[in-house]
Design a protein around this motif. Structure first.
Motif, PDB file in Angstrom:
ATOM      1  N   THR A  51       0.800  -1.227   0.000  1.00 40.49           N
ATOM      2  CA  THR A  51       0.000   0.000   0.000  1.00 40.49           C
ATOM      3  C   THR A  51       0.829   1.271   0.000  1.00 40.49           C
ATOM      4  OG1 THR A  51      -0.083   0.123   2.412  1.00 40.49           O
ATOM      5  CG2 THR A  51      -1.818  -1.177   1.315  1.00 40.49           C
ATOM      6  N   GLY A  52       2.093   1.171   0.390  1.00 38.80           N
ATOM      7  CA  GLY A  52       2.927   2.360   0.534  1.00 38.80           C
ATOM      8  C   GLY A  52       2.625   3.131   1.813  1.00 38.80           C
ATOM      9  N   GLN A  53       1.737   2.612   2.641  1.00 34.91           N
ATOM     10  CA  GLN A  53       1.329   3.261   3.887  1.00 34.91           C
ATOM     11  C   GLN A  53       1.802   2.423   5.072  1.00 34.91           C
ATOM     12  OE1 GLN A  53      -1.055   6.011   4.177  1.00 34.91           O
ATOM     13  NE2 GLN A  53      -0.893   6.003   6.388  1.00 34.91           N
ATOM     14  N   MET A  54       2.896   2.842   5.710  1.00 34.87           N
ATOM     15  CA  MET A  54       3.388   2.096   6.871  1.00 34.87           C
ATOM     16  C   MET A  54       2.435   2.309   8.040  1.00 34.87           C
ATOM     17  SD  MET A  54       6.899   2.287   9.130  1.00 34.87           S
ATOM     18  CE  MET A  54       8.007   2.131   7.757  1.00 34.87           C
ATOM     19  N   LEU A  55       2.030   1.197   8.649  1.00 27.38           N
ATOM     20  CA  LEU A  55       1.171   1.266   9.826  1.00 27.38           C
ATOM     21  C   LEU A  55       1.995   1.387  11.101  1.00 27.38           C
ATOM     22  CD1 LEU A  55      -1.418  -1.540   8.930  1.00 27.38           C
ATOM     23  CD2 LEU A  55      -1.668   0.945   8.633  1.00 27.38           C
ATOM     24  N   ARG A  56       3.171   0.720  11.122  1.00 30.63           N
ATOM     25  CA  ARG A  56       3.994   0.700  12.337  1.00 30.63           C
ATOM     26  C   ARG A  56       5.425   0.352  11.966  1.00 30.63           C
ATOM     27  NH1 ARG A  56       2.822   3.146  17.008  1.00 30.63           N
ATOM     28  NH2 ARG A  56       3.063   1.858  18.843  1.00 30.63           N
ATOM     29  N   SER A  57       6.379   1.043  12.548  1.00 29.43           N
ATOM     30  CA  SER A  57       7.793   0.734  12.322  1.00 29.43           C
ATOM     31  C   SER A  57       8.165  -0.535  13.094  1.00 29.43           C
ATOM     32  CB  SER A  57       8.668   1.894  12.804  1.00 29.43           C
ATOM     33  OG  SER A  57       8.633   1.975  14.222  1.00 29.43           O
ATOM     34  N   CYS A  58       9.276  -1.145  12.720  1.00 29.03           N
ATOM     35  CA  CYS A  58       9.759  -2.316  13.462  1.00 29.03           C
ATOM     36  C   CYS A  58      10.004  -1.967  14.924  1.00 29.03           C
ATOM     37  CB  CYS A  58      11.029  -2.880  12.823  1.00 29.03           C
ATOM     38  SG  CYS A  58      10.763  -3.707  11.259  1.00 29.03           S
ATOM     39  N   ASP A  59      10.628  -0.823  15.175  1.00 34.28           N
ATOM     40  CA  ASP A  59      10.893  -0.421  16.560  1.00 34.28           C
ATOM     41  C   ASP A  59       9.600  -0.363  17.365  1.00 34.28           C
ATOM     42  OD1 ASP A  59      13.564  -0.197  15.887  1.00 34.28           O
ATOM     43  OD2 ASP A  59      13.676   1.971  16.237  1.00 34.28           O
ATOM     44  N   ASP A  60       8.564   0.216  16.781  1.00 39.72           N
ATOM     45  CA  ASP A  60       7.300   0.335  17.507  1.00 39.72           C
ATOM     46  C   ASP A  60       6.573  -0.999  17.614  1.00 39.72           C
ATOM     47  OD1 ASP A  60       7.607   3.001  18.204  1.00 39.72           O
ATOM     48  OD2 ASP A  60       6.635   3.723  16.377  1.00 39.72           O
ATOM     49  N   CYS A  61       6.721  -1.878  16.627  1.00 37.09           N
ATOM     50  CA  CYS A  61       6.166  -3.234  16.747  1.00 37.09           C
ATOM     51  C   CYS A  61       6.834  -3.967  17.905  1.00 37.09           C
ATOM     52  CB  CYS A  61       6.352  -4.019  15.447  1.00 37.09           C
ATOM     53  SG  CYS A  61       5.269  -3.483  14.101  1.00 37.09           S
ATOM     54  N   ILE A  62       8.135  -3.808  18.034  1.00 38.73           N
ATOM     55  CA  ILE A  62       8.878  -4.414  19.141  1.00 38.73           C
ATOM     56  C   ILE A  62       8.400  -3.825  20.462  1.00 38.73           C
ATOM     57  CG2 ILE A  62      11.162  -4.566  20.230  1.00 38.73           C
ATOM     58  CD1 ILE A  62      12.282  -4.785  17.307  1.00 38.73           C
ATOM     59  N   ARG A  63       8.247  -2.519  20.510  1.00 37.44           N
ATOM     60  CA  ARG A  63       7.747  -1.886  21.742  1.00 37.44           C
ATOM     61  C   ARG A  63       6.379  -2.438  22.131  1.00 37.44           C
ATOM     62  NH1 ARG A  63      10.266   2.810  19.322  1.00 37.44           N
ATOM     63  NH2 ARG A  63      12.027   3.390  20.651  1.00 37.44           N
ATOM     64  N   ASP A  64       5.494  -2.545  21.161  1.00 43.96           N
ATOM     65  CA  ASP A  64       4.143  -3.028  21.451  1.00 43.96           C
ATOM     66  C   ASP A  64       4.165  -4.479  21.921  1.00 43.96           C
ATOM     67  OD1 ASP A  64       3.184  -0.548  20.656  1.00 43.96           O
ATOM     68  OD2 ASP A  64       2.535  -1.245  18.677  1.00 43.96           O
ATOM     69  N   ALA A  65       4.874  -5.325  21.195  1.00 39.09           N
ATOM     70  CA  ALA A  65       4.935  -6.738  21.576  1.00 39.09           C
ATOM     71  C   ALA A  65       5.552  -6.898  22.963  1.00 39.09           C
ATOM     72  CB  ALA A  65       5.719  -7.543  20.536  1.00 39.09           C
ATOM     73  N   ALA A  66       6.596  -6.134  23.253  1.00 37.13           N
ATOM     74  CA  ALA A  66       7.239  -6.197  24.566  1.00 37.13           C
ATOM     75  C   ALA A  66       6.289  -5.721  25.662  1.00 37.13           C
ATOM     76  CB  ALA A  66       8.526  -5.380  24.576  1.00 37.13           C
ATOM     77  N   GLU A  67       5.580  -4.647  25.409  1.00 37.45           N
ATOM     78  CA  GLU A  67       4.613  -4.139  26.388  1.00 37.45           C
ATOM     79  C   GLU A  67       3.562  -5.193  26.718  1.00 37.45           C
ATOM     80  OE1 GLU A  67       0.845  -1.055  26.454  1.00 37.45           O
ATOM     81  OE2 GLU A  67       2.473  -0.642  25.037  1.00 37.45           O
ATOM     82  N   PHE A  68       2.996  -5.793  25.684  1.00 37.51           N
ATOM     83  CA  PHE A  68       1.943  -6.780  25.892  1.00 37.51           C
ATOM     84  C   PHE A  68       2.501  -8.057  26.530  1.00 37.51           C
ATOM     85  CE2 PHE A  68       0.028  -4.658  21.916  1.00 37.51           C
ATOM     86  CZ  PHE A  68      -0.533  -3.640  22.677  1.00 37.51           C
ATOM     87  N   LEU A  69       3.712  -8.465  26.129  1.00 35.35           N
ATOM     88  CA  LEU A  69       4.343  -9.637  26.724  1.00 35.35           C
ATOM     89  C   LEU A  69       4.609  -9.397  28.208  1.00 35.35           C
ATOM     90  CD1 LEU A  69       5.655 -12.442  26.571  1.00 35.35           C
ATOM     91  CD2 LEU A  69       7.755 -11.306  25.790  1.00 35.35           C
ATOM     92  N   GLU A  70       5.144  -8.247  28.550  1.00 31.00           N
ATOM     93  CA  GLU A  70       5.406  -7.953  29.958  1.00 31.00           C
ATOM     94  C   GLU A  70       4.122  -8.003  30.780  1.00 31.00           C
ATOM     95  OE1 GLU A  70       7.635  -4.302  30.381  1.00 31.00           O
ATOM     96  OE2 GLU A  70       9.433  -5.193  29.449  1.00 31.00           O
ATOM     97  N   ARG A  71       3.061  -7.484  30.224  1.00 30.97           N
ATOM     98  CA  ARG A  71       1.779  -7.503  30.938  1.00 30.97           C
ATOM     99  C   ARG A  71       1.354  -8.952  31.228  1.00 30.97           C
ATOM    100  NH1 ARG A  71      -2.220  -4.390  27.685  1.00 30.97           N
ATOM    101  NH2 ARG A  71      -0.738  -2.740  28.094  1.00 30.97           N
TER     102      ARG A  71
END
Length: 127
Positions: free
Chosen positions: A103-123
């Motif tokens: 699509t040419g439209q980035m929804l989330r950068s790798c850094d932010d995907c890592i942040r999100d996954a880490a946040e949810f994993l920690e929870r």
């Protein structure tokens, strides 16, 4: 638990793929050393190497959960919860969609995907 979110992001910038960045940051919960975890998750980066599959950060979280829980039912429930939260926040769990490859439209950068996954994993790990 003291948050390790930024530690996971730093690993990504030191040559780890997204799955490795998450899994190696939390490898102590899995009961294995970082070198072994890095090898075990090398194929899960980039949506399993082709960007067609799930985000590597989510895959890395799933590996940690499987090793930490040692109970398939709990692991499946936990990763489902993480995936639902991730999708709610980011509109997708698929690497190529998150990166906007078609699509040419980035929804989330790798850094932010890592942040999100880490946040949810920690929870989940704190429960």
């Amino acid at each position: 638990m003291e948050s390790r979110i930024e530690e996971a992001v730093k690993k990504k910038h030191c040559g780890f793929n997204c799955a490795q960045a998450i899994a190696c940051t939390y490898c102590d919960y899995a009961g294995i050393d970082e070198d072994t975890m890095k090898l075990a998750t090398q194929a899960f980066g980039g949506g399993m190497g082709t960007m067609e599959g799930n985000c590597g950060a989510i895959s890395g979280a799933g590996v940690v959960l499987g090793m930490a829980n040692k109970d398939q039912r709990k692991t499946v429930g936990d990763i489902r919860s993480i995936m639902m939260e991730f999708k709610k926040r980011n509109q997708s769990v698929t690497c190529k969609e998150l990166k906007g490859i078609e699509t040419g439209q980035m929804l989330r950068s790798c850094d932010d995907c890592i942040r999100d996954a880490a946040e949810f994993l920690e929870r989940v790990l704190e429960e």
